[in-house]
Design a protein around this motif. Structure first.
Motif, PDB file in Angstrom:
ATOM      1  N   THR A 139       0.739  -1.128   0.002  1.00  0.00           N
ATOM      2  CA  THR A 139      -0.074   0.135   0.044  1.00  0.00           C
ATOM      3  C   THR A 139       0.817   1.274   0.137  1.00  0.00           C
ATOM      4  O   THR A 139       1.651   1.639   0.958  1.00  0.00           O
ATOM      5  CB  THR A 139      -1.007   0.022   1.366  1.00  0.00           C
ATOM      6  OG1 THR A 139      -1.844  -1.009   1.084  1.00  0.00           O
ATOM      7  CG2 THR A 139      -1.631   1.330   1.423  1.00  0.00           C
ATOM      8  N   SER A 141       1.187   5.098   0.356  1.00  0.00           N
ATOM      9  CA  SER A 141       0.483   6.390   0.709  1.00  0.00           C
ATOM     10  C   SER A 141       0.928   7.377  -0.076  1.00  0.00           C
ATOM     11  O   SER A 141       2.260   7.563  -0.184  1.00  0.00           O
ATOM     12  CB  SER A 141       0.673   6.757   2.236  1.00  0.00           C
ATOM     13  OG  SER A 141       0.177   5.706   3.051  1.00  0.00           O
ATOM     14  N   GLY A 193     -13.075   2.899  -1.261  1.00  0.00           N
ATOM     15  CA  GLY A 193     -12.372   2.987  -2.615  1.00  0.00           C
ATOM     16  C   GLY A 193     -12.829   1.958  -3.565  1.00  0.00           C
ATOM     17  O   GLY A 193     -14.138   1.567  -3.608  1.00  0.00           O
ATOM     18  N   SER A 195     -11.103  -1.328  -6.490  1.00  0.00           N
ATOM     19  CA  SER A 195     -10.015  -2.141  -6.808  1.00  0.00           C
ATOM     20  C   SER A 195     -10.293  -2.386  -8.364  1.00  0.00           C
ATOM     21  O   SER A 195     -11.447  -2.740  -9.144  1.00  0.00           O
ATOM     22  CB  SER A 195     -10.175  -3.397  -6.234  1.00  0.00           C
ATOM     23  OG  SER A 195      -9.844  -3.107  -4.677  1.00  0.00           O
ATOM     24  N   GLY A 221      -7.647   3.921  -2.906  1.00  0.00           N
ATOM     25  CA  GLY A 221      -8.181   4.326  -1.344  1.00  0.00           C
ATOM     26  C   GLY A 221      -8.391   5.777  -1.467  1.00  0.00           C
ATOM     27  O   GLY A 221      -7.658   6.458  -1.794  1.00  0.00           O
ATOM     28  N   GLU A 230      -4.556   6.699  -1.096  1.00  0.00           N
ATOM     29  CA  GLU A 230      -3.473   5.609  -1.343  1.00  0.00           C
ATOM     30  C   GLU A 230      -3.824   4.570  -2.293  1.00  0.00           C
ATOM     31  O   GLU A 230      -5.232   4.578  -2.857  1.00  0.00           O
ATOM     32  CB  GLU A 230      -3.434   4.750   0.235  1.00  0.00           C
ATOM     33  CG  GLU A 230      -4.803   4.234   0.318  1.00  0.00           C
ATOM     34  CD  GLU A 230      -4.819   3.605   1.878  1.00  0.00           C
ATOM     35  OE1 GLU A 230      -3.829   3.856   2.666  1.00  0.00           O
ATOM     36  OE2 GLU A 230      -5.418   2.371   1.886  1.00  0.00           O
ATOM     37  N   SER A 232      -2.887   0.508  -3.732  1.00  0.00           N
ATOM     38  CA  SER A 232      -2.306  -0.784  -3.129  1.00  0.00           C
ATOM     39  C   SER A 232      -2.088  -1.448  -4.606  1.00  0.00           C
ATOM     40  O   SER A 232      -2.600  -1.311  -5.553  1.00  0.00           O
ATOM     41  CB  SER A 232      -3.315  -1.545  -2.460  1.00  0.00           C
ATOM     42  OG  SER A 232      -4.435  -1.718  -3.290  1.00  0.00           O
TER      43      SER A 232
END
Length: 259
Positions: A139, A141, A193, A195, A221, A230, A232
């Motif tokens: 992840t 940031s 969030g 995906s 995110g 963020e 990932s």
């Protein structure tokens, strides 16, 4: 006379076909797979789903159920399912045994997330900045300089109509680039969030040719203000829905970059 010859040939062919079927029914999966490569006649018999159903159900009894039937249908049949599972099993063994020459520190990750002409985020990270556990799932940031669309409303991002996710990997000291993901497909909104998933390029170290069962995953995110907070990154094995280990991922990248 000619019709009698043709009939005799047909009967002989049918008899040979059934004889081969009986012989093939005694083989295990790998042996049957090799037999289908011998010639066209053997392949016509060896690809029969009844043979592969017998092999698969003997090896994996759970397939003899309603849920198992759904799995077989999704895989495209018993023969394709056996090929996928057999190749994945041996690929995993190879990746566990083979120590990759690449290290996580030698990789460079380049990620860009855009909506139309607007950049939501764009960043470059080296592997040592992402290192953590033994699983290839990180992840990131985002810093102020990496976020452009901070003021976007959450509803607009969740619509995912024009979101494009680009994830590329480079190796330090090399000019080669591998495009892991370049997706404009709608993702799945989860909580605050969403995906994105995209099938990984096939490689013998991970899956049978044309039967990719592994995915690249990028998650976005959102912060309380609706901006992107963020990102990932992960590689996923869909056979057991587990993330790649670091060693497995490095082996995969190593084969892609250097063969």
């Amino acid at each position: 006379m000619g019709s009698m010859v043709r009939k005799a040939n047909t009967n002989a062919s049918t008899e040979n076909w059934h004889l081969l079927l009986q012989v093939f029914s005694c083989l295990d999966g790998p042996s049957l797979g090799r037999a289908t490569c011998a010639c066209k006649a053997w392949r016509e018999v060896g690809v029969q789903e009844d043979l592969w159903q017998q092999i698969c159900r003997a090896k994996w009894p759970s397939l003899d159920s309603n849920a198992g039937s759904c799995v077989v249908k999704q895989a495209g049949g018993y023969r394709r399912l056996f090929a996928r599972r057999f190749q994945a099993q041996h690929a995993q063994h190879r990746s566990d045994e083979e120590k990759p020459c690449l290290s996580l520190q030698s990789l460079i990750f380049l990620v860009d997330v855009t909506v139309g002409n607007e950049v939501l985020c764009s960043f470059v990270r080296r592997g040592h900045e992402l290192s953590g556990g033994e699983v290839f799932q990180f992840t990131v940031s985002l810093c102020d300089g990496e976020v452009v669309g901070k003021g976007r409303e959450v509803e607009k991002i969740e619509a995912l109509r024009n979101v494009k996710v680009s994830w590329a990997v480079m190796v330090m000291g090399s000019d080669r680039v591998f495009q892991v993901m370049d997706s404009i497909k709608a993702g799945q909104v989860i909580g605050g969030g969403c995906s994105f998933w995209e099938a990984l390029a096939d490689h013998r170290c991970c899956c049978a040719p044309g039967m990719s069962q592994h995915l690249a995953e990028v998650g976005l995110g959102l912060g309380v203000n609706g901006g992107l907070q963020e990102v990932s990154l992960a590689l996923l094995n869909t056979l057991d829905w587990r993330y790649f280990s670091i060693a497995h991922a490095l082996t995969y990248f190593q084969h892609l970059f250097f063969g």
